[in-house]
Design an enzyme around this catalytic site. Structure first.
Site, short mmCIF file in Angstrom:
data_model
loop_
_atom_site.label_atom_id
_atom_site.label_comp_id
_atom_site.label_asym_id
_atom_site.label_seq_id
_atom_site.Cartn_x
_atom_site.Cartn_y
_atom_site.Cartn_z
CG ASP A 1 -1.93 -1.15 1.14
OD1 ASP A 1 -2.15 -1.67 0.02
OD2 ASP A 1 -2.50 -1.53 2.17
CB THR B 1 -1.48 -3.38 -6.54
OG1 THR B 1 -2.40 -4.11 -7.37
CG2 THR B 1 -0.06 -3.76 -6.88
CG HIS B 2 -5.38 -1.07 -2.28
ND1 HIS B 2 -6.63 -1.56 -2.58
CD2 HIS B 2 -5.09 -1.54 -1.05
CE1 HIS B 2 -7.07 -2.30 -1.57
NE2 HIS B 2 -6.16 -2.30 -0.64
CE LYS C 1 -11.14 -5.03 0.12
NZ LYS C 1 -9.83 -4.36 -0.14
CG ASP D 1 -21.96 -1.43 -10.03
OD1 ASP D 1 -23.14 -1.80 -10.23
OD2 ASP D 1 -21.63 -0.24 -9.94
CB THR E 1 -20.92 -1.63 -13.84
OG1 THR E 1 -22.18 -1.11 -14.24
CG2 THR E 1 -20.04 -0.51 -13.29
CB SER F 1 -9.02 -8.62 8.21
OG SER F 1 -8.86 -7.33 7.63
N GLY G 1 0.88 -6.35 5.29
CA GLY G 1 1.24 -5.02 4.81
C GLY G 1 2.15 -4.30 5.78
NE ARG G 2 -1.53 -0.69 8.10
CZ ARG G 2 -2.69 -0.33 8.65
NH1 ARG G 2 -2.78 0.81 9.29
NH2 ARG G 2 -3.76 -1.11 8.53
P1 5BU Z 1 -2.16 -4.06 6.66
O1 5BU Z 1 -1.16 -2.97 6.54
O2 5BU Z 1 -1.50 -5.45 6.86
O3 5BU Z 1 -3.24 -3.78 7.65
O4 5BU Z 1 -2.84 -4.10 5.21
C1 5BU Z 1 -3.89 -4.95 4.91
C2 5BU Z 1 -4.22 -4.88 3.43
O5 5BU Z 1 -5.19 -5.87 3.11
C3 5BU Z 1 -4.76 -3.56 2.95
O6 5BU Z 1 -4.32 -3.36 1.64
C4 5BU Z 1 -6.27 -3.78 2.95
O7 5BU Z 1 -6.93 -3.00 1.98
C5 5BU Z 1 -6.37 -5.23 2.62
N1 5BU Z 1 -7.54 -5.91 3.18
C6 5BU Z 1 -7.76 -5.99 4.54
O8 5BU Z 1 -6.99 -5.50 5.35
N2 5BU Z 1 -8.86 -6.67 4.99
C7 5BU Z 1 -9.75 -7.25 4.18
O9 5BU Z 1 -10.71 -7.88 4.64
C8 5BU Z 1 -9.49 -7.15 2.77
C9 5BU Z 1 -8.40 -6.48 2.32
BR1 5BU Z 1 -10.64 -7.94 1.60
#
Ligand code: 5BU
Length: 262
Positions: A42, A65-66, A97, A100, A104, A155, A233-234
């Site tokens: 992210d 990715t986002h 995610k 729609d 679309t 989550s 991620g973080r």
């Molecule tokens: P984190 O930094 O480990 O908290 O990032 C989690 C990533 O997973 C982040 O890009 C969210 O958009 C993505 N995510 C999430 O956290 N929970 C979910 O249920 C889904 C995606 Br679907």
């Protein structure tokens, strides 16, 4: 080890029986690189995205990715990202995610400025619109050998994706197993061998962020809940030494997964 865990099939058994091209490729990458780690990358600029892909690439099976977070997006960046993914051997998962009607999402997947279908191996979708969303995405992705993950659970704390909704998502995925190759979920729900379960909200220490993200630890996700792939991620990207931490995650998560799945 509890009996139910002994009956789990190994990733290599599952690779040999699935005919889904992306599930097969993903299992092969996981086995070859010994990793069930996905990086949630992210970041806000192309430069950072390419930097992390290169640095963490050796340790991951998927980079998530986002793409719409980038403030300086160009298609050239996706070409470079694709080249890094192919060189290091990981898949690209755009966490778009979709949510729609089929008509679309078909255009959102194929066109627009991001042209997601041109570079992402995997995408995901909410099932709230019903099966039409899968059909729409399939129109674009099936012939290109792509894969779709359905959001069966999330989550975040107090998520509404629970109970009957989760069960319907699992059923819809199994009914469209030519294109759907897994779920975003907190535990293993489907015994279909080609269906992967990917879990976000992962930290070595359990906890929460200030905006509702709920973190679970590796043991809860892989041992208790039997999920296949952890999305981190973080916890990696904000570590003091992210590369060393990614390597640690890779080794720990893989060793737990092989002790559970064989
Ligand atoms: P984190 O930094 O480990 O908290 O990032 C989690 C990533 O997973 C982040 O890009 C969210 O958009 C993505 N995510 C999430 O956290 N929970 C979910 O249920 C889904 C995606 Br679907």
């Amino acid at each position: 080890m509890p009996k139910s865990l002994l009956s789990c099939s190994s990733f290599s058994d599952r690779a040999s029986v699935t005919s889904h091209p992306i599930a097969k490729k993903l299992f092969e990458i996981m086995l070859q690189k010994k990793t069930n780690l996905a990086l949630a990358c992210d970041v806000l600029s192309q430069k950072e995205l390419l930097y992390w892909a290169e640095a963490i690439g050796p340790y991951i099976c998927i980079l998530k990715t986002h793409i719409d977070m980038l403030s300086d997006f160009t298609l050239e960046c996706t070409k470079q990202l694709r080249a890094i993914a192919d060189r290091h051997g990981f898949l690209l998962f755009e966490d778009r995610k979709f949510a729609d009607i089929g008509q679309t999402v078909m255009h959102q997947y194929q066109g627009g400025i991001y042209r997601i279908a041109d570079w992402a191996d995997l995408i995901n979708a909410h099932v709230v619109p019903g099966p039409g969303i899968i059909e729409g995405l399939k129109e674009v992705g099936l012939r290109q050998g792509k894969g779709l993950l359905l959001l069966a659970e999330m989550s975040s704390s107090k998520t509404l994706a629970t109970g009957a909704y989760t069960q319907q998502a699992i059923r819809l995925g199994e009914e469209h197993a030519d294109f759907v190759c897994g779920y975003i979920a907190l535990r293993k729900w489907s015994s279909h061998p080609g269906m992967l379960h990917l879990t976000p909200g992962v930290k070595l220490q359990q906890g929460q962020d200030s905006l509702g993200q709920r973190y679970r630890c590796l043991e809860e996700i892989i041992v208790q809940n039997q999920s296949d792939i952890i999305i981190v991620g973080r916890d990696i990207m904000q570590a003091k030494d992210p590369v060393a931490f990614a390597k640690l995650y890779q080794q720990r998560a893989w060793s737990i997964a092989t002790s559970v799945f064989g």
